[in-house]
Design a protein around this motif. Sequence first.
Motif, PDB file in Angstrom:
ATOM      1  N   ASN A  53      60.365 -35.062 -28.275  1.00 37.06           N
ATOM      2  CA  ASN A  53      60.200 -35.120 -29.724  1.00 37.06           C
ATOM      3  C   ASN A  53      60.932 -36.350 -30.240  1.00 37.06           C
ATOM      4  O   ASN A  53      62.109 -36.543 -29.962  1.00 37.06           O
ATOM      5  CB  ASN A  53      60.772 -33.858 -30.366  1.00 37.06           C
ATOM      6  CG  ASN A  53      60.460 -33.766 -31.850  1.00 37.06           C
ATOM      7  OD1 ASN A  53      59.478 -34.353 -32.319  1.00 37.06           O
ATOM      8  ND2 ASN A  53      61.278 -33.034 -32.591  1.00 37.06           N
ATOM      9  N   TYR A  92      52.774 -35.724 -35.150  1.00 38.54           N
ATOM     10  CA  TYR A  92      53.413 -34.582 -35.797  1.00 38.54           C
ATOM     11  C   TYR A  92      52.908 -34.331 -37.212  1.00 38.54           C
ATOM     12  O   TYR A  92      53.122 -33.245 -37.770  1.00 38.54           O
ATOM     13  CB  TYR A  92      54.937 -34.753 -35.802  1.00 38.54           C
ATOM     14  CG  TYR A  92      55.469 -35.835 -36.700  1.00 38.54           C
ATOM     15  CD1 TYR A  92      55.643 -35.626 -38.069  1.00 38.54           C
ATOM     16  CD2 TYR A  92      55.818 -37.078 -36.176  1.00 38.54           C
ATOM     17  CE1 TYR A  92      56.140 -36.618 -38.886  1.00 38.54           C
ATOM     18  CE2 TYR A  92      56.321 -38.080 -36.997  1.00 38.54           C
ATOM     19  CZ  TYR A  92      56.477 -37.837 -38.341  1.00 38.54           C
ATOM     20  OH  TYR A  92      56.973 -38.840 -39.153  1.00 38.54           O
ATOM     21  N   THR A  93      52.230 -35.303 -37.830  1.00 34.87           N
ATOM     22  CA  THR A  93      51.684 -35.092 -39.172  1.00 34.87           C
ATOM     23  C   THR A  93      50.405 -34.275 -39.141  1.00 34.87           C
ATOM     24  O   THR A  93      49.942 -33.798 -40.178  1.00 34.87           O
ATOM     25  CB  THR A  93      51.402 -36.438 -39.872  1.00 34.87           C
ATOM     26  OG1 THR A  93      50.354 -37.130 -39.182  1.00 34.87           O
ATOM     27  CG2 THR A  93      52.655 -37.300 -39.911  1.00 34.87           C
ATOM     28  N   GLU A 106      49.754 -31.990 -36.200  1.00 36.63           N
ATOM     29  CA  GLU A 106      49.859 -30.863 -35.282  1.00 36.63           C
ATOM     30  C   GLU A 106      51.317 -30.467 -35.115  1.00 36.63           C
ATOM     31  O   GLU A 106      52.199 -31.321 -35.035  1.00 36.63           O
ATOM     32  CB  GLU A 106      49.259 -31.242 -33.930  1.00 36.63           C
ATOM     33  CG  GLU A 106      49.220 -30.120 -32.913  1.00 36.63           C
ATOM     34  CD  GLU A 106      48.579 -30.553 -31.608  1.00 36.63           C
ATOM     35  OE1 GLU A 106      48.728 -29.828 -30.609  1.00 36.63           O
ATOM     36  OE2 GLU A 106      47.939 -31.644 -31.587  1.00 36.63           O
ATOM     37  N   ASP A 107      51.581 -29.161 -35.059  1.00 33.60           N
ATOM     38  CA  ASP A 107      52.929 -28.641 -34.868  1.00 33.60           C
ATOM     39  C   ASP A 107      53.082 -28.200 -33.418  1.00 33.60           C
ATOM     40  O   ASP A 107      52.462 -27.233 -32.981  1.00 33.60           O
ATOM     41  CB  ASP A 107      53.164 -27.465 -35.808  1.00 33.60           C
ATOM     42  CG  ASP A 107      54.566 -26.866 -35.679  1.00 33.60           C
ATOM     43  OD1 ASP A 107      55.378 -27.414 -34.900  1.00 33.60           O
ATOM     44  OD2 ASP A 107      54.831 -25.852 -36.346  1.00 33.60           O
ATOM     45  N   THR A 154      55.398 -26.710 -32.053  1.00 38.85           N
ATOM     46  CA  THR A 154      56.120 -25.448 -31.882  1.00 38.85           C
ATOM     47  C   THR A 154      55.265 -24.230 -32.223  1.00 38.85           C
ATOM     48  O   THR A 154      55.805 -23.128 -32.378  1.00 38.85           O
ATOM     49  CB  THR A 154      57.388 -25.434 -32.746  1.00 38.85           C
ATOM     50  OG1 THR A 154      57.023 -25.442 -34.137  1.00 38.85           O
ATOM     51  CG2 THR A 154      58.272 -26.636 -32.451  1.00 38.85           C
ATOM     52  N   ASP A 155      53.946 -24.420 -32.319  1.00 47.05           N
ATOM     53  CA  ASP A 155      53.089 -23.290 -32.697  1.00 47.05           C
ATOM     54  C   ASP A 155      52.820 -22.346 -31.535  1.00 47.05           C
ATOM     55  O   ASP A 155      52.113 -21.340 -31.690  1.00 47.05           O
ATOM     56  CB  ASP A 155      51.768 -23.780 -33.300  1.00 47.05           C
ATOM     57  CG  ASP A 155      50.942 -24.635 -32.335  1.00 47.05           C
ATOM     58  OD1 ASP A 155      51.292 -24.705 -31.139  1.00 47.05           O
ATOM     59  OD2 ASP A 155      49.956 -25.248 -32.801  1.00 47.05           O
ATOM     60  N   ARG A 199      62.964 -29.306 -36.292  1.00 46.17           N
ATOM     61  CA  ARG A 199      62.291 -28.026 -36.058  1.00 46.17           C
ATOM     62  C   ARG A 199      63.337 -26.956 -35.832  1.00 46.17           C
ATOM     63  O   ARG A 199      64.367 -27.201 -35.200  1.00 46.17           O
ATOM     64  CB  ARG A 199      61.371 -28.100 -34.825  1.00 46.17           C
ATOM     65  CG  ARG A 199      60.161 -29.000 -34.989  1.00 46.17           C
ATOM     66  CD  ARG A 199      59.162 -28.396 -35.973  1.00 46.17           C
ATOM     67  NE  ARG A 199      57.913 -29.148 -36.018  1.00 46.17           N
ATOM     68  CZ  ARG A 199      57.670 -30.167 -36.815  1.00 46.17           C
ATOM     69  NH1 ARG A 199      58.633 -30.584 -37.632  1.00 46.17           N
ATOM     70  NH2 ARG A 199      56.512 -30.784 -36.808  1.00 46.17           N
ATOM     71  N   GLY A 241      61.454 -22.076 -33.250  1.00 41.48           N
ATOM     72  CA  GLY A 241      60.195 -22.740 -32.938  1.00 41.48           C
ATOM     73  C   GLY A 241      60.273 -23.511 -31.641  1.00 41.48           C
ATOM     74  O   GLY A 241      59.343 -23.491 -30.832  1.00 41.48           O
TER      75      GLY A 241
END
Length: 329
Positions: free
Chosen positions: A154, A198-199, A201-202, A204-205, A220, A224
């Motif tokens: 990250n 990251y804008t 898609e997350d 940590t989903d 985050r 997450g």
Amino acid sequence: MKAIVQDRFGPPDILQLADTDRPEVGANEVLVRVHAAAVNPYDWHMMRGDPFMARLTGGVGLTRPKSRVAGIDAAGQVEAVGADVRGLQPGDEVLGFCPGSFAEYARTTADLLVPKPASLTFEQAAAVPMGAVTALRGIRTVGQVQAGQRVLVNGAGGGVGTFAVQIAAALGAEVTGVCSARNVELVRSLGAAHVIDYTREDFTDGRGLYDVILDNVGNRPLSGLRQALTPTGTLVANGGGSPGHLFGAMGSMLRLMAVNTFARQQLRVILPTAPAGPTHEDLLAVTALIEAGRLTPVVDRTYALADAAEGVRHVEQGHARGKAVVTVP
């Protein structure tokens, strides 16, 4: 000599170009004629005395900066060596940790310097020490990444992240880099098999699981990040956050270590790389990767010494793509 000095804590504007005395070397010290110095988050933390709790540890200074001359990373030529120094002599081209590197000359110890790879310019070499050593520790030493593992970085487009992607790929990992849209192609070119904007898609989903996550951003929640790990995966935290806090990243790292006591997953932090701790072997390891063609510094932009404050502001605002470097004439 010319140097960037600060006499109080505050914003980048407090950094001023001034004349100051050239350092004198002790028996075990080396004087380096600085040609380039990298800008790190370390520099704005020292500049602001941030987070406030760090002032109580003695490393920053309580009411004013402990070190008047800014900077830590440097590349240049050995100017003089102390009587007990072996293996270095005037004229040698080196890189390493040199407190007070935003100056024409900086003093350090021989164990914090290594030979500059001939393939690098001084600007590229200055970008190496803290960023590459932090990445090496996060990926290899703390994360213990192995070939075939799925690794997520990250902040893959930043000063540590650009090195971490390359080191993880060199170890044979399947690397996913998380960055902004403008850095997607850069991160892919560094060896990432997958890149997440990251804008859009997350990560940590919970749809993707990773054996090791190196978090350079701290944006985050821990819950997450753990959701994105395999049941026995490893999270490596490397600071993150913005200025103006009482505890800053220290608070989140303490919480992480507390949770680690009860977690099956491994939740770890990267301890400070410099000037404390053994760094000579790490510096040799990253320069060996550079000489083998497995690691390349990414320099975002360069600043003249007189404009060092602008470089620190650029890094503090989180805009750096790779490393920002100050050049010293």
